[in-house]
Scaffold this active site. Structure first.
Site, PDB file in Angstrom:
ATOM      1  N   HIS A  43       0.864  -1.194   0.000  1.00  0.00           N
ATOM      2  CA  HIS A  43       0.000   0.000   0.000  1.00  0.00           C
ATOM      3  C   HIS A  43       0.889   1.228   0.000  1.00  0.00           C
ATOM      4  O   HIS A  43       2.107   1.126   0.228  1.00  0.00           O
ATOM      5  CB  HIS A  43      -0.850   0.004   1.275  1.00  0.00           C
ATOM      6  CG  HIS A  43       0.004   0.173   2.487  1.00  0.00           C
ATOM      7  ND1 HIS A  43       0.639  -0.890   3.095  1.00  0.00           N
ATOM      8  CD2 HIS A  43       0.420   1.280   3.151  1.00  0.00           C
ATOM      9  CE1 HIS A  43       1.384  -0.437   4.088  1.00  0.00           C
ATOM     10  NE2 HIS A  43       1.276   0.877   4.141  1.00  0.00           N
ATOM     11  N   HIS A 125       5.694   6.353  -0.869  1.00  0.00           N
ATOM     12  CA  HIS A 125       6.390   5.107  -1.233  1.00  0.00           C
ATOM     13  C   HIS A 125       5.544   3.896  -0.859  1.00  0.00           C
ATOM     14  O   HIS A 125       4.688   3.979   0.021  1.00  0.00           O
ATOM     15  CB  HIS A 125       7.747   5.020  -0.527  1.00  0.00           C
ATOM     16  CG  HIS A 125       7.620   4.920   0.963  1.00  0.00           C
ATOM     17  ND1 HIS A 125       7.380   6.012   1.770  1.00  0.00           N
ATOM     18  CD2 HIS A 125       7.669   3.842   1.799  1.00  0.00           C
ATOM     19  CE1 HIS A 125       7.296   5.621   3.025  1.00  0.00           C
ATOM     20  NE2 HIS A 125       7.464   4.301   3.072  1.00  0.00           N
TER      21      HIS A 125
HETATM   22  P1  2AM Z   1       6.595   2.189   5.985  1.00  0.00           P
HETATM   23  O1  2AM Z   1       5.983   1.345   4.934  1.00  0.00           O
HETATM   24  O2  2AM Z   1       7.489   3.225   5.450  1.00  0.00           O
HETATM   25  O3  2AM Z   1       7.230   1.389   7.086  1.00  0.00           O
HETATM   26  C1  2AM Z   1       1.585   0.856   8.521  1.00  0.00           C
HETATM   27  O4  2AM Z   1       2.472   0.550   9.521  1.00  0.00           O
HETATM   28  C2  2AM Z   1       2.135   1.928   7.631  1.00  0.00           C
HETATM   29  O5  2AM Z   1       2.412   3.096   8.385  1.00  0.00           O
HETATM   30  C3  2AM Z   1       3.415   1.546   6.926  1.00  0.00           C
HETATM   31  O6  2AM Z   1       3.290   1.888   5.560  1.00  0.00           O
HETATM   32  C4  2AM Z   1       4.486   2.372   7.559  1.00  0.00           C
HETATM   33  O7  2AM Z   1       5.375   2.967   6.686  1.00  0.00           O
HETATM   34  C5  2AM Z   1       3.730   3.485   8.205  1.00  0.00           C
HETATM   35  N1  2AM Z   1       4.336   3.804   9.507  1.00  0.00           N
HETATM   36  C6  2AM Z   1       4.517   2.968  10.529  1.00  0.00           C
HETATM   37  N2  2AM Z   1       5.101   3.610  11.566  1.00  0.00           N
HETATM   38  C7  2AM Z   1       5.277   4.888  11.169  1.00  0.00           C
HETATM   39  C8  2AM Z   1       5.817   6.049  11.789  1.00  0.00           C
HETATM   40  N3  2AM Z   1       6.290   6.031  13.025  1.00  0.00           N
HETATM   41  N4  2AM Z   1       5.856   7.181  11.055  1.00  0.00           N
HETATM   42  C9  2AM Z   1       5.387   7.226   9.815  1.00  0.00           C
HETATM   43  N5  2AM Z   1       4.856   6.160   9.175  1.00  0.00           N
HETATM   44  C10 2AM Z   1       4.805   5.009   9.848  1.00  0.00           C
END
Ligand code: 2AM
Length: 176
Positions: A43, A125
């Site tokens: 996603h 991304h």
């Molecule tokens: P990522 O794919 O770059 O890890 C569910 O966990 C989504 O939220 C993931 O796409 C993740 O991004 C994002 N996510 C999780 N923790 C986060 C944080 N502390 N700050 C920003 N995005 C976060």
């Protein structure tokens, strides 16, 4: 009192696109490059909300429902790696205006509602690999997945059956 949920707003990738990406990933990244994100979990995050109470979720959903903007086309034609966060990702060489606008709106609403938001810019991304702690060879340009984005989704992130799952809890149509 109901428990807080770990929530985030995101763009869902069409199932066929997710399957194609997974095949391409298997052919283009070495097996030991990192931990592949499951096809169902691919996603593009718009705004991460963290742990959210039922009351705050309700408020965020009301605000999300007020967003009025047209859909847009998302073209995933870029890839890279962030060594610090140990991920390899897919992204857009040129992010559509509508994508930036939507993420900005959701992030601002979340921030105003008291959800922590990273102060940095939005880097759209799709995470492909986690635990990618060593530099990996990024596949050469030439790949591309394009699809219309006509809605955005609120997901809950939770563990079920020993696996991380992202379950849609609500969705909103993009229209003028
Ligand atoms: P990522 O794919 O770059 O890890 C569910 O966990 C989504 O939220 C993931 O796409 C993740 O991004 C994002 N996510 C999780 N923790 C986060 C944080 N502390 N700050 C920003 N995005 C976060």
């Amino acid at each position: 009192m109901s428990e807080a949920k770990r929530l985030f707003f995101a763009i869902e990738l069409p199932e066929a696109t997710r399957e194609e990406i997974v095949r391409w990933r298997a052919e283009n990244f070495p097996q030991d490059a990192g931990r592949p994100v499951a096809a169902a979990n691919l996603h593009l995050t718009l705004a991460f909300l963290g742990e959210v109470s039922a009351q705050k979720q309700q408020a965020l959903e009301t605000l999300a429902g007020r967003i009025r903007q047209p859909g847009f086309t998302l073209r995933l034609d870029d890839a890279g790696q962030w060594l610090r966060s140990r991920v390899a990702w897919l992204g857009c060489r040129q992010s559509p205006r509508g994508l930036i606008q939507l993420a900005e709106m959701l992030r601002a609403q979340a921030s105003r509602s008291g959800c922590w938001q990273s102060p940095g810019p939005f880097h759209p991304h799709v995470t492909l690999l986690r635990d990618a702690g060593q530099a990996v060879a990024i596949p050469p340009p030439g790949f591309q997945w394009s699809f219309p984005v006509t809605e955005f989704v609120l997901y809950e992130s939770h563990f079920a059956g020993g696996r991380l799952r992202y379950t849609p809890v609500n969705r909103w149509t993009l229209s003028t």
